[in-house]
Design an enzyme around this catalytic site. Sequence first.
Site, PDB file in Angstrom:
ATOM      1  N   LYS A 242       0.837  -1.338   0.038  1.00  0.00           N
ATOM      2  CA  LYS A 242       0.097  -0.163  -0.013  1.00  0.00           C
ATOM      3  C   LYS A 242       0.965   1.335  -0.001  1.00  0.00           C
ATOM      4  O   LYS A 242       1.734   1.225   0.679  1.00  0.00           O
ATOM      5  CB  LYS A 242      -0.897  -0.051   1.390  1.00  0.00           C
ATOM      6  N   ASP A 247      -3.131  10.394   4.057  1.00  0.00           N
ATOM      7  CA  ASP A 247      -4.521   9.919   3.994  1.00  0.00           C
ATOM      8  C   ASP A 247      -5.327  10.869   4.965  1.00  0.00           C
ATOM      9  O   ASP A 247      -4.996  10.656   6.155  1.00  0.00           O
ATOM     10  CB  ASP A 247      -4.527   8.452   4.453  1.00  0.00           C
ATOM     11  N   LYS A 254     -10.797  11.952   8.482  1.00  0.00           N
ATOM     12  CA  LYS A 254     -10.392  11.616   9.786  1.00  0.00           C
ATOM     13  C   LYS A 254     -10.318  12.606  10.856  1.00  0.00           C
ATOM     14  O   LYS A 254     -10.282  13.738  10.635  1.00  0.00           O
ATOM     15  CB  LYS A 254      -8.869  10.912   9.798  1.00  0.00           C
ATOM     16  N   ASP A 324     -12.406   6.341   3.850  1.00  0.00           N
ATOM     17  CA  ASP A 324     -11.203   6.217   4.935  1.00  0.00           C
ATOM     18  C   ASP A 324     -10.743   4.779   4.625  1.00  0.00           C
ATOM     19  O   ASP A 324      -9.675   4.268   5.204  1.00  0.00           O
ATOM     20  CB  ASP A 324     -11.477   6.639   6.109  1.00  0.00           C
ATOM     21  N   GLU A 326      -9.368   3.482   2.097  1.00  0.00           N
ATOM     22  CA  GLU A 326      -8.901   3.495   0.751  1.00  0.00           C
ATOM     23  C   GLU A 326      -7.837   2.441   0.373  1.00  0.00           C
ATOM     24  O   GLU A 326      -7.595   2.155  -0.691  1.00  0.00           O
ATOM     25  CB  GLU A 326      -8.474   4.926   0.714  1.00  0.00           C
ATOM     26  N   ARG A 328      -7.428  -0.678   0.644  1.00  0.00           N
ATOM     27  CA  ARG A 328      -7.983  -1.978  -0.003  1.00  0.00           C
ATOM     28  C   ARG A 328      -8.307  -1.655  -1.332  1.00  0.00           C
ATOM     29  O   ARG A 328      -8.485  -2.556  -2.307  1.00  0.00           O
ATOM     30  CB  ARG A 328      -9.143  -2.740   0.782  1.00  0.00           C
TER      31      ARG A 328
END
Length: 474
Positions: A242, A247, A254, A324, A326, A328
């Site tokens: 990943k 993020d 978040k 969130d 993201e 996967r």
Amino acid sequence: MRNSLPPVPTKLPEIEVADSFRRAAPHVVLALKSAELELGGVKPSGKAGDVQPVPAGGWVAGIGDGEPREYRRAGAAVARAVTSVDEPAKAVQVELPADVTVAQVGELAMGLFLGGYRFLVTTEDPKPALQTVRLVTGRGGAAAAYADEVARVRELAAAAALTRDLANTPSNVKNPAWLANTAAKVVGSAAVTVTVRDEKWLADNGFGGVLAVGGGSASPPRLIELEYRPRGAKTHVLFVGKGITFDTGGLSIKPADGMHLMRTDMAGGAAVLSAVRAIAALKLPVRVSALVPAAENHVSGGSYRPGDIVRHYGGRTTEVGNTDAEGRMVMADALAYGIEKHKPDFVVDAATLTGAMKVSLGLRTGGLFATDDALATRVVEAGARVGESWWRMPLVDDYATGIEGELGDVRQAPGGPGGIMAALFLREFTAGLPWAHLDIAGPARADKTYDDIVPGASGFAARTLVELAASFTH
């Protein structure tokens, strides 16, 4: 405009093995917990990692009961202790016990290499605080065997250090293009081919997950593809990591508290890049293909939304429930593409995927999900040999119905148990191959010093991936 930062990996101390001391450098004595030892009026505890100065000069470092891990802890403590005094030592000599084993010397070296790690954004050429270590053995002829192990361990330590460097790099420097360019410069070599795929290529080839996640950022996504193909290789592994360079959570944003740590959300991708570099440096006869889907999960008018249906590489569709989740999304594209193109024997992915793993296993143990018992055992044993702890988690088939979609083929975020559901989602894109998923959300970052770890990115998983590849050569 992004700030620039030279992609220069952290320099490690130079460690040599010799049969005699030099006069100039300070002296470090290693002491067992059970030893009756007194040096210059100092009676050391012998506790692993306890380093005390000796009035006459030098230090005494505890190695506990002498287990290999305690040697690593001692080495790391020495690297920190000798550089944190009023007159820091740039070079030290360590007296090895007469009965020390090759494994113990390797663990001591690992601690010495990594214990003094520090990351600093600076214009200066980075140098380690402790620059030179001389390991002195009292056994004639033993130096060569120890030196070979130190050289091997150096590559493992370099993989961990590079992973830390990449993950610690702030996100006003590090975006998907920076990560891809750095991979090409630092990992690319005569042995490793690095290919960078841009957003146009991703669109032309149907990487809907990567494009959806990256759509909210002014910095477009990239796919970093690596190939290491040594002659005579009988095993072919695909690594996927990943690579979310920052993020925010996207529209499912978040909380502000802790968001600054999301610069390390590409720690899995960093581990994969660093592992491939080390595997090539060690000339392991294992074929490795690797993919790092890199994107920034940001907030804008181009952000993907809860409720969207995203079509991944290969055609499978996903119902988005939480932007969130993201990791996967980008991993699904890379897994499907990597398996179709490279046709590996088995697949291993690494990702800071779920906060659920931090709740389940804390901050020092990685979560392992696997469809193959033999592969799971290899991962756990590889981790144990390099000082990284893994705990196998269940892939509960009874929960698999939870990821079945209503408007699409699968649901991205169907609810808890979070780590298991995320793994079951990724399994849908593995084409039935032997597969292991490494969720490193907990141990990828450290909030305190322990063993060879310092606060910040830990480099977790890089050493395991290298040792896993090496296990197929035995």
